[in-house]
Design an enzyme around this catalytic site. Structure first.
Site, mmCIF file in Angstrom:
data_model
loop_
_atom_site.group_PDB
_atom_site.id
_atom_site.type_symbol
_atom_site.label_atom_id
_atom_site.label_comp_id
_atom_site.label_asym_id
_atom_site.label_seq_id
_atom_site.Cartn_x
_atom_site.Cartn_y
_atom_site.Cartn_z
ATOM 1 N N GLN A 182 -35.176 -30.162 32.227
ATOM 2 C CA GLN A 182 -34.740 -30.082 33.618
ATOM 3 C C GLN A 182 -33.289 -30.529 33.802
ATOM 4 O O GLN A 182 -32.756 -30.438 34.910
ATOM 5 C CB GLN A 182 -35.652 -30.938 34.498
ATOM 6 C CG GLN A 182 -37.111 -30.518 34.497
ATOM 7 C CD GLN A 182 -37.345 -29.177 35.167
ATOM 8 O OE1 GLN A 182 -36.476 -28.638 35.844
ATOM 9 N NE2 GLN A 182 -38.542 -28.622 34.995
ATOM 10 N N CYS A 331 -47.378 -27.442 34.820
ATOM 11 C CA CYS A 331 -48.436 -27.621 33.830
ATOM 12 C C CYS A 331 -49.625 -28.385 34.392
ATOM 13 O O CYS A 331 -50.653 -28.503 33.744
ATOM 14 C CB CYS A 331 -47.889 -28.348 32.604
ATOM 15 S SG CYS A 331 -46.718 -27.348 31.673
#
Length: 395
Positions: A182, A331
């Protein structure tokens, strides 16, 4: 109806130049391990992309190991069986923060008894003082420690104290794996200065294709035990025929992300959009909770909770209104439960279960922010009406 896509931390739409490069790469018939002309053409594409990926984070192209994604890259990195200068130099304990991505929280190839959890502060930053205490309690006679921390939290966008953690890793002779998924393309990263042993990346967070990532080692000769064995691909560190088209797309995405980062109006443009959104959000409801707001964050991410709003219902309402956001990590957000990140930060299950994450990317525009604010305004109005009905019934 034009939909507003505001879930770039889960996956960023494919960039047009990436798509064009992938289509062109599909025309190359050869296997990158073959010695004939077609094979050499495929190999040249892979090696060009390898350099593009390395350039984004200031790494060495020879140390780039292509994988099927960042989850595999993290699993590859997190092994007790490490080598330094090509010689065995094992790690005996793994220290991971409580706010990591599930692929790191799982502990990789370390047994449960060898894992230690690093607590975090209420602002979402890793507690460096607590990490020091954990490292001091580690017996170096059993082997080297390994630290695994993400550079930027995927939910809150909080930038972690990388330099401080790297200093501890050096002091205690620890391996330091940095999950930079990220962070890449959102903050400057230079592996010559970061102080990490390894770093993981994912193509689809950058506007590249899904199903391709990389583990980048900081130094030649520092190697993890292979996870997938067989052929000689990736210097025998990851067997299997290379996904040439995917790797090509990854390289182009990394080059584009690097260019965006260094533009005067590049990532700063997204930070301005995020700040505008949060100002309007506070105007809608002054009691809104913006997670990690008192820490340094990347400019594309805002995770928040509106009092009286259940996260699952809010996501459904926003989706029906044409706005795509999430509750946290892709996820784990399929089950829409309380965020483990927010629980680790000290929030209760009610607040943590109400979280919504908005994340911007390369093609985000102001009208998408406007659509989200309008949809959230409708949710706030509905909450107010429900509250009034509750008061009337009580009276």
């Amino acid at each position: 109806m034009q939909r507003a896509y505001l879930d770039h931390n889960a996956t960023s739409p494919l960039r047009p130049d990436v798509k064009a490069a992938i289509i062109e790469a599909w025309e190359v018939a050869g296997n990158a391990s073959s010695v004939h002309k077609e094979g050499r053409e495929a190999r040249a594409l892979v090696e060009k992309a390898r350099q593009q990926v390395a350039d984004l984070v200031g790494g060495g192209a020879r140390q780039v190991i292509f994988t099927s994604g960042a989850s595999e890259a993290n699993m590859l990195a997190l092994t007790p069986h490490m080598k330094v200068e090509y010689q065995p130099d094992p790690a005996s304990a793994l220290f991971v923060s409580a706010i990591e991505h599930p692929s790191v929280l799982s502990g990789g190839r370390f047994g449960a008894q060898a894992r230690r959890e690093i607590p975090v502060l209420p602002n979402g930053m890793v507690d460096v003082s607590a990490l020091r205490l954990l490292l001091e309690a580690h017996d170096p006679q059993t082997g080297r420690p390994m630290i695994a921390v993400m550079a930027v939290n995927s939910e809150t966008g909080v930038i972690q104290p990388i330099a401080e953690i790297a200093a501890l890793a050096e002091e205690f002779n620890a391996y330091f794996h940095l999950d930079a998924v990220q962070a890449a393309g959102r903050i400057p990263l230079d592996m010559t200065e970061l102080g990490c042993s390894s770093l993981s990346l994912s193509a689809h967070k950058l506007g590249g294709p899904k199903g391709v990532g990389a583990l980048i080692m900081a130094h030649e000769g520092t190697e993890p035990e292979p996870l997938i064995t067989g052929g000689p691909q990736e210097n025998r560190l990851r067997a299997g025929t290379e996904n040439v088209a995917g790797i090509v797309g990854f390289g182009v995405a990394c080059q584009a992300a690097g260019e965006d980062l260094h533009k005067s109006d590049g990532f700063g443009r997204l930070a301005a959009l995020r700040d505008r959104f949060e100002d309007q959000l506070r105007a809608l409801d002054p009691d809104v909770v913006i997670f990690g707001a008192d820490a340094e964050r990347v400019g594309n991410t805002s995770q928040f909770a509106i009092p009286g709003t259940k996260g699952e219902m809010a996501l459904i309402r926003l989706d029906l209104a044409g706005v795509a956001v999430s509750s946290g990590s892709a996820c784990s957000s399929g089950k829409v439960s309380a965020s483990h990140v927010l629980l680790a930060m000290g929030y209760g299950t009610k607040v943590a279960g109400s979280a919504i994450r908005m994340s911007l990317g390369w093609n985000s525009k102001e009208p998408e922010i406007d659509a989200l604010i309008e949809a959230l305004g409708q949710i706030c109005v509905k909450n107010s009406k429900n509250s009034l009905r509750g008061i009337e019934k009580a009276l």
